[in-house]
Design a protein around this motif. Structure first.
Motif, mmCIF file in Angstrom:
data_model
loop_
_atom_site.group_PDB
_atom_site.id
_atom_site.type_symbol
_atom_site.label_atom_id
_atom_site.label_comp_id
_atom_site.label_asym_id
_atom_site.label_seq_id
_atom_site.Cartn_x
_atom_site.Cartn_y
_atom_site.Cartn_z
ATOM 1 N N LEU A 105 0.840 -1.190 0.000
ATOM 2 C CA LEU A 105 0.000 0.000 0.000
ATOM 3 C C LEU A 105 0.874 1.239 0.000
ATOM 4 C CD1 LEU A 105 -2.610 -0.988 2.718
ATOM 5 C CD2 LEU A 105 -2.878 -1.111 0.258
ATOM 6 N N VAL A 155 -2.717 5.536 0.888
ATOM 7 C CA VAL A 155 -3.739 4.501 1.092
ATOM 8 C C VAL A 155 -3.763 4.060 2.541
ATOM 9 C CG1 VAL A 155 -4.409 2.141 0.502
ATOM 10 C CG2 VAL A 155 -3.642 3.695 -1.280
ATOM 11 N N TYR A 176 -5.739 1.666 -4.333
ATOM 12 C CA TYR A 176 -5.870 0.247 -3.985
ATOM 13 C C TYR A 176 -6.250 -0.552 -5.251
ATOM 14 C CZ TYR A 176 -5.984 -2.934 0.010
ATOM 15 O OH TYR A 176 -5.682 -3.901 0.930
#
Length: 297
Positions: free
Chosen positions: A10, A14, A289
């Motif tokens: 990530l 995020v 994502y």
């Protein structure tokens, strides 16, 4: 959620937004040992404030300049602070129980409106002593719960959490069916020394009320935090069966599905989040994502 267990890498944004979506009743341990809580539109943390100091004089001396500090409470205008100081003086001088209770309630409301949750808890606790009852006890408990959630240090988290625990226990003694109080009590245990006692309480709530959104959501997030992603999928699916428009629940379902390798279902969940919210930060997080999910295929 442990970064080492995350299958997809990530980005910082995020991860930051994911943490920001955590419910305010979930308390996270930072590297320095301090406990903080996050939530959508989370309030600034409580700063070095003693709820038991006489009359809470420190708030009376805060100025409008605090508006420029991101780590101070919600901004209170000089007029608000003066009004609170005047009410506090009246409370101190008042001898009649009925009038004093009214002033305590007003002070609690005033402090809560500017996110001085420890002071609000103190005055609602005074109200509960002057006017005993489930309603006043829960008001005090809820404010100490907020104070624990946003406390700046672990010591204060524990201090306010114990205050909330004692008050919620009194609430439940008066009304064992008060599920909201039971959920919050559970979260104080989970953030403290008896996490399994808290989980047991949450399970009791769900057993009594299988459609309780707050309990289902917290159980789902706890499953993610403990990397039990299969269980998290189940909890968030239960939650969305009750409330299909639950934004945070949908987001975390996507996270849990991604962690269990169900990439297509995770993509659907993230696309659903974009349908449910126009929050640009959340949308950016979802897009990032999704990009990582697509690149992992």
């Amino acid at each position: 959620m442990s970064k080492g267990r995350v299958a997809l890498v990530l980005s910082a944004v995020v991860l930051a937004v994911l943490m920001a979506l955590l419910p305010k009743v979930i308390i996270n341990k930072e590297k320095d040992g301090a406990l903080t809580a996050t939530g959508e539109n989370a309030k600034p943390s409580q700063q070095e404030h003693d709820p038991n100091h006489p009359g809470h004089e420190d708030h009376a001396h805060e100025t409008e300049g605090a508006a420029n500090s991101a780590d101070v409470h919600i901004t209170a205008s000089p007029a608000q602070l003066k009004e609170i100081a005047d009410l506090r003086d009246k409370f101190t001088r008042e001898g009649g129980a009925q009038a004093k209770a009214k002033l305590a309630e007003e002070l609690g409301q005033k402090y809560a409106s500017i996110a001085r949750h420890d002071s609000a808890g103190y005055y609602f606790e005074q109200l509960a002593q002057l006017r005993p009852g489930e309603r006043s006890l829960q008001k005090a408990a809820d404010q100490y719960f907020e104070a624990a959630t946003f406390a700046a240090t672990q010591e204060r988290t524990e201090q306010f959490g114990k205050k909330a625990q004692g008050l919620y226990q009194q609430v439940l003694k008066n009304n064992p069916a008060n599920q909201d109080a039971k959920i919050n009590l559970a979260m104080t245990y989970i953030a403290g020394e008896n996490p399994m006692q808290g989980v047991t309480l949450l399970r009791e709530v769900i057993a009594a009320d299988p459609k309780n959104e707050k309990a289902l959501y917290n159980m789902g997030v706890l499953s993610i935090q403990s990397t039990q992603y299969d269980r998290a999928v189940g909890r968030f699916q239960e939650l969305l069966a009750v409330n299909p428009k639950h934004v945070e629940g949908t987001f975390y379902l996507g996270v849990a599905l991604a962690e269990t390798g169900q990439k297509q279902e995770a993509q659907k969940a993230f696309m659903r989040v974009k349908e449910l919210t126009n929050n640009p930060e959340v949308e950016a997080s979802v897009d990032s994502y999704l990009q990582r999910l697509n690149s992992a295929q």
